[in-house]
Design an enzyme around this catalytic site. Structure first.
Site, PDB file in Angstrom:
ATOM      1  N   ASP A 281       0.838  -1.201   0.000  1.00 52.25           N
ATOM      2  CA  ASP A 281       0.000   0.000   0.000  1.00 52.25           C
ATOM      3  C   ASP A 281       0.881   1.261   0.000  1.00 52.25           C
ATOM      4  OD1 ASP A 281      -2.354   1.392  -0.003  1.00 52.25           O
ATOM      5  OD2 ASP A 281      -3.055   0.690   1.941  1.00 52.25           O
TER       6      ASP A 281
ATOM      7  N   GLU B 180       2.773   6.803  -2.486  1.00 61.62           N
ATOM      8  CA  GLU B 180       2.499   8.019  -3.251  1.00 61.62           C
ATOM      9  C   GLU B 180       2.914   9.268  -2.488  1.00 61.62           C
ATOM     10  OE1 GLU B 180      -0.507   4.809  -3.643  1.00 61.62           O
ATOM     11  OE2 GLU B 180      -0.322   6.307  -2.055  1.00 61.62           O
TER      12      GLU B 180
ATOM     13  N   ASP C 131      -8.930   3.412  -3.197  1.00 55.34           N
ATOM     14  CA  ASP C 131     -10.040   3.728  -2.296  1.00 55.34           C
ATOM     15  C   ASP C 131     -11.242   4.305  -3.039  1.00 55.34           C
ATOM     16  OD1 ASP C 131      -8.193   2.951  -0.475  1.00 55.34           O
ATOM     17  OD2 ASP C 131      -7.826   4.925   0.369  1.00 55.34           O
TER      18      ASP C 131
END
Length: 751
Positions: free
Chosen positions: A407, A410, A474
């Site tokens: 995950d 970024e 998401d």
């Protein structure tokens, strides 16, 4: 980024030196060196020009020996050919012109008047008027590529807005922004044009594209740099363009067959422990819903300590024993990680002491609180940090973990920091995701072998197709978010990625029972299928027992299709064609397909049209096949056929959705399979729709080694003229009528 005000004026504070003249030209072997400069009135115009710098680029594969160069000095023309692509350059003084075309002479794109330039932009915080001649300006390289009438642009990574990018400003800059805005986790500076070519910009910094949004006849590409490198990729079809693009940037890796099973997660912020997990698993078993992978999301670790790679002992007092019990159920195990280390983690001081984290200019550890309190970021340009990080992953694999959800990656800073290898921080922002995913993927693959490892990654950059799988991030729990997720996935898979998944049911919020069931149908016709949410669980029975029935049927259908999925994935591994594909990728001659983003092909031969509303109504388009003969057939009702080139509107209950079998095709299924890992040949059935080409072949893939044909038979051969089929291995071939060959008969009518 926009620099102009209409055709003739520049924005306040912007100056552009347009390249319009070929000052010098030199040919060496297969390379043409051209010195371009601004309009030359006299020799004084050669002054005050720019020079390029060198820095980080993406890894590219190279070949040689396929070019030809001719230069006509008298006519001021240079032609450069590479394979089926030609570039014509007008070298007449002050009349620079580039035209990319096919060898048949069709123009693809090019640089026309005022389309290559260096931009000096004083609209920056560093610009101070009082500094006069020395006032700071941000420099950009600008390249504007021509668009033809009606030309459309697709791709540019996982983008959730309109499928055709025309009219949009697209910034290639990885951000954690969810799935409902212009921000994206997976930014790829590559696009495919409906005019028959692709463009790859080889720059890891912030590439900005104005796609028919600044100049309505161009794609304007700018980078904050003094150099820009791009490739025009030509092919005779969109698939051929992808094949050539992945030849350049790397072929997609394959994944193990067990990954095509259903994945169940704990969800994100839910409270769970061993008892909760066991109850879920028992619920799946009692309802006969096949489940292959269990994923522990972030709270498998203690709060404020992400990442310490340790199970929270309060929730899981015996992690070694518990994982062993889960493996005893036949499950594979995945755990959530990210490249951040919170200050409360026992690993923080170790990483700080040994220099494993990204640092500030003064040498201190870069930290912030936006996610985990006082967190640092692992510096993957440091080989010792990579080894350290990998060691903790290996320790988890030792106790039974099979895969990692990589995950984040970024939120990577660019100001006031330095990397171990001295890399440019701006160029590292997107590139960081590659380094992160690579170290995790290579750690897993070292244990299980090539094409047998996998991740569940959120962010990526060009070349990341070598480290699958990627999921959409998401999304909200709405039908609109389900549709935007599909748009994002199809866009990404036009950029060399062959696998993709979404959070079934949506991540944010709690889905209605209808949405849950429709997303289940869609999610189980994705390459990978994972039930995941944020603050609510995604086990089906909490939405109603009818949801359990829909999930069971969809999971078993996907397992039944394992031979087909494995064969289509192997094809993608070889040539870059994705498992889920936009219609125009499969039917480029049917112009109606280019606008469609609510349906897709699952492999070469199955059309899927998800349902995006509570009422169950769906309008879908059936493409024209290039053969132009035969009818599409419903997966659920073989007596129901569809004519290519027409639209249909249907209403479906939750037992069905539009799934159509392509005319003239073979679908490999195996109803005997309980899991995707089992023998694909034992019990295989072949669904044949209509008349096949004279000699058709389907390939059977070994589920135990997904990059290889099945160990007993490589292929099944058909002779439609005699209604026979046979299997062969190498030069040996046996022919005979197969009892498991199912022909889908269609009535001939005029309707």
């Amino acid at each position: 980024m926009k620099f102009t005000e209409g055709m003739w004026c520049l924005r306040e504070g912007v100056r552009i030196e347009w390249m319009s003249n070929v000052e010098r030209l030199r040919v060496e072997n297969e390379t043409v060196y051209i010195l371009l400069n601004k309009h030359q009135r006299h020799r004084g115009d050669t002054l005050n020009s720019r020079q390029v710098n060198d820095s980080t680029y993406y890894h590219l594969n190279t070949t040689s020996g396929h070019t030809n160069i001719t230069h006509d000095n008298l006519a001021n023309k240079l032609k450069y050919t590479s394979g089926p692509l030609a570039l014509d350059i007008n070298t007449t003084a002050n009349e620079l012109d580039f035209v990319f075309c096919s060898l048949s002479g069709k123009k693809l794109t090019g640089h026309s008047f005022r389309s290559i330039g260096y931009v000096a932009d004083q609209r920056t915080e560093a610009h101070r008027y009082e500094d006069g001649l020395y006032a700071a300006k941000q420099g950009y390289m600008l390249a504007e590529l021509d668009l033809s009438v009606g030309e459309k642009v697709y791709g540019l990574g996982e983008r959730f807005g309109p499928f055709a990018k025309n009219g949009q400003t697209v910034n290639i800059w990885n951000e954690d922004g969810g799935t409902s805005s212009e921000l994206a986790y997976k930014n790829i500076p590559f696009y495919i044009s409906s005019n028959g070519y692709g463009v790859f910009i080889n720059h890891p910094g912030k590439v900005s594209l104005e796609v028919q949004s600044e100049r309505t006849t161009r794609v304007n590409i700018s980078v904050p740099d003094e150099e820009i490198e791009y490739f025009i990729v030509y092919g005779d079809s969109p698939k051929d363009i992808l094949r050539r693009y992945t030849t350049l940037t790397g072929r997609p890796a394959l994944v193990p067959s067990w990954s095509y099973n259903l994945w169940l997660t704990t969800s994100f912020t839910t409270n769970y422990d061993e008892q909760t997990v066991t109850a879920f698993l028992n619920g799946f078993r009692d309802r006969d819903i096949p489940l292959g992978v269990f994923h522990f999301d972030c709270f498998w670790m203690k709060s404020y300590q992400w990442c310490d790679f340790q199970f929270d002992e309060e929730m899981f007092p015996d992690p070694v024993g518990y994982l062993k019990r889960l493996k005893g159920r036949g499950l594979r195990i995945s755990v959530w990680i990210n490249p951040y280390v919170a200050q409360a983690s026992p690993l923080f001081e170790e990483g700080k002491k040994n220099g494993y984290f990204i640092k500030r200019i003064d040498g201190s550890v870069w930290q912030w609180d936006f996610w985990q309190a006082g967190m640092a970021i692992v510096d993957f340009t440091n080989p010792a940090a990579c080894t350290w990080f990998s060691t903790h992953l290996e320790r988890l694999m030792d106790i039974g973990v099979d895969s990692f959800k990589t995950d984040f990656a970024e939120r990577i800073p660019v100001k006031g920091i330095k990397y171990h290898n001295g890399a440019n921080p701006v160029r590292m922002h997107n590139y960081y995701a590659l380094l992160y995913n690579r170290i995790v993927y290579e750690t897993v693959s070292a244990r299980v072998g090539p094409n047998q490892g996998l991740l569940f990654a959120r962010s990526t950059a060009p070349g990341g197709q070598a480290y699958p799988v990627h999921w959409g991030g998401d999304c909200e729990s709405t039908f609109e978010a389900m549709a935007e997720s599909l748009r994002g996935g199809l866009s990404l898979m036009l950029c060399g990625y062959i696998f993709w998944a979404s959070d079934i049911g949506g991540f944010e919020g709690t889905p209605s029972p209808a949405l849950y069931k429709r997303w289940v149908q869609f999610g189980l016709f994705s390459s990978h299928s994972r039930l995941h949410g944020s603050s609510s669980f995604r086990v089906p029975w909490i939405y109603g027992e009818d949801c359990s029935i829909v999930l069971r049927d969809c999971v078993k259908r996907k397992i039944l299709l394992t031979p087909y999925i494995l064969a289509e994935a192997l094809r993608g591994h070889r040539d870059g064609t994705p498992l889920m594909r936009a219609l125009f990728l499969e039917f480029p001659k049917d112009l109606n397909t280019y606008a469609i983003d609510t349906q897709y092909m699952f492999g070469s031969n199955l059309l899927v049209a998800p349902v995006f509303n509570e009422a169950g109504e769906v309008t879908f388009y059936v493409p024209k096949t290039e053969e132009g003969t035969g009818k599409w057939t419903s997966w659920f009702d073989h007596s129901k056929s569809y004519v290519g080139g027409q639209w249909y509107t249907e209403t479906h209950d939750f037992a069905t959705m539009p799934i159509l079998i392509r005319p003239g095709s073979v679908i490999m299924t195996n109803p005997k399979l309980k899991t995707p890992e089992e023998d694909a040949l034992d019990g295989i059935q072949l669904l044949v729709n209509g008349t096949l080409p004279a000699e058709s072949v389907v390939e059977i893939v070994n589920p135990g080694q997904t990059d290889q044909p099945a160990h007993r038979h490589r292929k099944i051969h058909f002779d439609s003229a005699h209604g026979t089929a046979g299997t062969g291995s190498g030069s040996e071939e046996r022919r005979g009528r197969l009892s498991h060959l199912v022909y889908l008969e269609q009535e001939d009518d005029d309707d």
